[in-house]
Design a protein around this motif. Structure first.
Motif, short mmCIF file in Angstrom:
data_model
loop_
_atom_site.label_atom_id
_atom_site.label_comp_id
_atom_site.label_asym_id
_atom_site.label_seq_id
_atom_site.Cartn_x
_atom_site.Cartn_y
_atom_site.Cartn_z
N PHE A 1 0.84 -1.19 0.00
CA PHE A 1 0.00 0.00 0.00
C PHE A 1 0.88 1.24 0.00
CE2 PHE A 1 -2.48 -3.37 1.88
CZ PHE A 1 -3.73 -3.21 1.28
N ARG A 2 0.26 2.38 -0.22
CA ARG A 2 0.95 3.66 -0.12
C ARG A 2 0.30 4.44 1.02
NH1 ARG A 2 5.44 4.60 -2.63
NH2 ARG A 2 4.62 4.48 -4.73
N ASP A 3 0.89 4.41 2.19
CA ASP A 3 0.48 5.22 3.34
C ASP A 3 -0.79 4.76 4.06
OD1 ASP A 3 2.65 6.86 2.65
OD2 ASP A 3 1.38 8.19 1.47
N ASN A 4 -1.43 3.67 3.65
CA ASN A 4 -2.65 3.27 4.36
C ASN A 4 -2.69 1.76 4.67
OD1 ASN A 4 -3.09 2.51 1.69
ND2 ASN A 4 -5.20 3.21 1.64
N ALA A 5 -1.54 1.13 4.82
CA ALA A 5 -1.50 -0.30 5.15
C ALA A 5 -2.17 -0.58 6.50
CB ALA A 5 -0.06 -0.82 5.16
N ARG A 6 -1.93 0.29 7.49
CA ARG A 6 -2.54 0.07 8.81
C ARG A 6 -4.07 0.10 8.70
NH1 ARG A 6 -0.51 0.63 13.89
NH2 ARG A 6 1.34 1.68 13.06
N GLU A 7 -4.60 1.09 8.00
CA GLU A 7 -6.05 1.20 7.82
C GLU A 7 -6.59 -0.04 7.10
OE1 GLU A 7 -9.33 4.06 5.57
OE2 GLU A 7 -7.20 4.58 5.48
N ALA A 8 -5.89 -0.49 6.06
CA ALA A 8 -6.33 -1.67 5.31
C ALA A 8 -6.30 -2.92 6.19
CB ALA A 8 -5.45 -1.86 4.08
N LEU A 9 -5.22 -3.12 6.93
CA LEU A 9 -5.12 -4.30 7.81
C LEU A 9 -6.20 -4.28 8.89
CD1 LEU A 9 -1.25 -4.57 8.08
CD2 LEU A 9 -2.78 -6.36 7.22
N GLU A 10 -6.49 -3.11 9.44
CA GLU A 10 -7.56 -3.02 10.45
C GLU A 10 -8.92 -3.33 9.82
OE1 GLU A 10 -6.84 0.84 12.18
OE2 GLU A 10 -5.23 0.05 13.46
N PHE A 11 -9.12 -2.89 8.58
CA PHE A 11 -10.34 -3.23 7.85
C PHE A 11 -10.44 -4.74 7.66
CE2 PHE A 11 -12.12 -4.17 3.59
CZ PHE A 11 -13.45 -3.90 3.87
N TYR A 12 -9.36 -5.37 7.20
CA TYR A 12 -9.39 -6.82 6.99
C TYR A 12 -9.61 -7.56 8.30
CZ TYR A 12 -7.71 -5.54 2.38
OH TYR A 12 -7.60 -4.97 1.14
N ARG A 13 -9.08 -7.04 9.40
CA ARG A 13 -9.36 -7.66 10.71
C ARG A 13 -10.85 -7.54 11.03
NH1 ARG A 13 -6.36 -5.66 16.00
NH2 ARG A 13 -7.29 -3.74 15.25
N SER A 14 -11.49 -6.42 10.66
CA SER A 14 -12.93 -6.28 10.91
C SER A 14 -13.73 -7.25 10.05
CB SER A 14 -13.39 -4.84 10.67
OG SER A 14 -13.51 -4.54 9.30
N VAL A 15 -13.20 -7.63 8.90
CA VAL A 15 -13.86 -8.59 8.02
C VAL A 15 -13.68 -10.02 8.53
CG1 VAL A 15 -13.85 -9.62 5.70
CG2 VAL A 15 -13.63 -7.14 5.95
N PHE A 16 -12.43 -10.41 8.83
CA PHE A 16 -12.10 -11.80 9.12
C PHE A 16 -11.85 -12.11 10.60
CE2 PHE A 16 -10.37 -10.95 4.82
CZ PHE A 16 -11.25 -11.76 4.12
N GLY A 17 -11.71 -11.07 11.44
CA GLY A 17 -11.32 -11.31 12.82
C GLY A 17 -9.84 -11.66 12.88
N GLY A 18 -9.38 -12.10 14.02
CA GLY A 18 -8.01 -12.55 14.13
C GLY A 18 -7.11 -11.59 14.88
N GLU A 19 -5.83 -11.94 14.90
CA GLU A 19 -4.82 -11.16 15.62
C GLU A 19 -3.98 -10.40 14.61
OE1 GLU A 19 -0.87 -11.89 18.38
OE2 GLU A 19 -2.40 -13.47 18.28
N LEU A 20 -3.83 -9.10 14.87
CA LEU A 20 -3.06 -8.23 13.98
C LEU A 20 -1.80 -7.77 14.69
CD1 LEU A 20 -2.76 -6.58 11.39
CD2 LEU A 20 -4.25 -4.84 12.42
N ASN A 21 -0.65 -7.98 14.05
CA ASN A 21 0.63 -7.51 14.55
C ASN A 21 1.23 -6.57 13.52
OD1 ASN A 21 1.00 -9.07 17.07
ND2 ASN A 21 0.79 -10.78 15.67
N ILE A 22 1.65 -5.39 13.97
CA ILE A 22 2.20 -4.38 13.08
C ILE A 22 3.53 -3.89 13.62
CG2 ILE A 22 1.90 -2.03 12.21
CD1 ILE A 22 -1.09 -2.58 11.97
N SER A 23 4.51 -3.82 12.72
CA SER A 23 5.81 -3.23 13.02
C SER A 23 5.99 -2.02 12.11
CB SER A 23 6.95 -4.23 12.75
OG SER A 23 6.79 -5.37 13.54
N THR A 24 6.51 -0.93 12.65
CA THR A 24 6.68 0.28 11.85
C THR A 24 8.13 0.46 11.42
OG1 THR A 24 7.13 1.69 13.75
CG2 THR A 24 4.79 1.39 13.12
N PHE A 25 8.33 1.32 10.43
CA PHE A 25 9.68 1.65 9.99
C PHE A 25 10.47 2.27 11.14
CE2 PHE A 25 7.56 1.55 5.82
CZ PHE A 25 8.45 0.77 5.11
N GLY A 26 9.80 3.10 11.94
CA GLY A 26 10.46 3.75 13.06
C GLY A 26 10.93 2.78 14.13
#
Length: 140
Positions: free
Chosen positions: A11-36
């Protein structure tokens, strides 16, 4: 561990938003690591962007994603489709309903000539999805 194959979306700048959306669709555990978090960018504007995100569901789905830095080219959705298949019309139909919300149906979810129920859509993030429910159609 056996080998696995799963989609990795860029994605370009909205991967977090997309992953949170997919979690709302499928449920599950989301783990995110940032560039920082990993010191992977000298640009402070990219510090909170997703370097790697992984959604793992109780159904056994794994979806990975990241933000593509501005210095790298990105054409969203053109070369990848994510396929959902199974035999539970209620479960897969529920995913379909959530994926098409804010997206575009390219092939309506309906009985297909091969005897399954099938549909295709592009979600609100530009990702192509194929949903196939085995044996639930009336085709022949």
């Amino acid at each position: 561990m056996s080998s696995v194959l799963n989609p990795y979306l860029s994605f370009r700048d909205n991967a977090r938003e997309a992953l949170e959306f997919y979690r709302s669709v499928f449920g599950g555990e989301l783990n995110i690591s940032t560039f920082g978090e990993f010191g992977m960018s000298d640009d402070p504007a990219l510090a909170d962007h997703v370097m790697h995100g992984q959604l793992t569901t109780t159904q056994g789905f794994t979806l990975m994603a990241s933000d593509t830095p501005p210095s790298m080219p990105l054409t969203v959705g053109d070369s990848v489709s994510v396929s959902l298949s199974g035999d539970d019309l209620t479960e897969l139909g529920g995913y379909w309903d959530k994926l098409v919300d804010g997206g575009t149906v390219t092939v309506p979810m309906e009985p297909a000539p091969w005897g399954d129920t099938f549909g295709m859509c592009v979600d609100r993030f530009g990702i192509n999805w194929l949903v196939n429910v085995a044996g639930s159609g009336q085709g022949g």
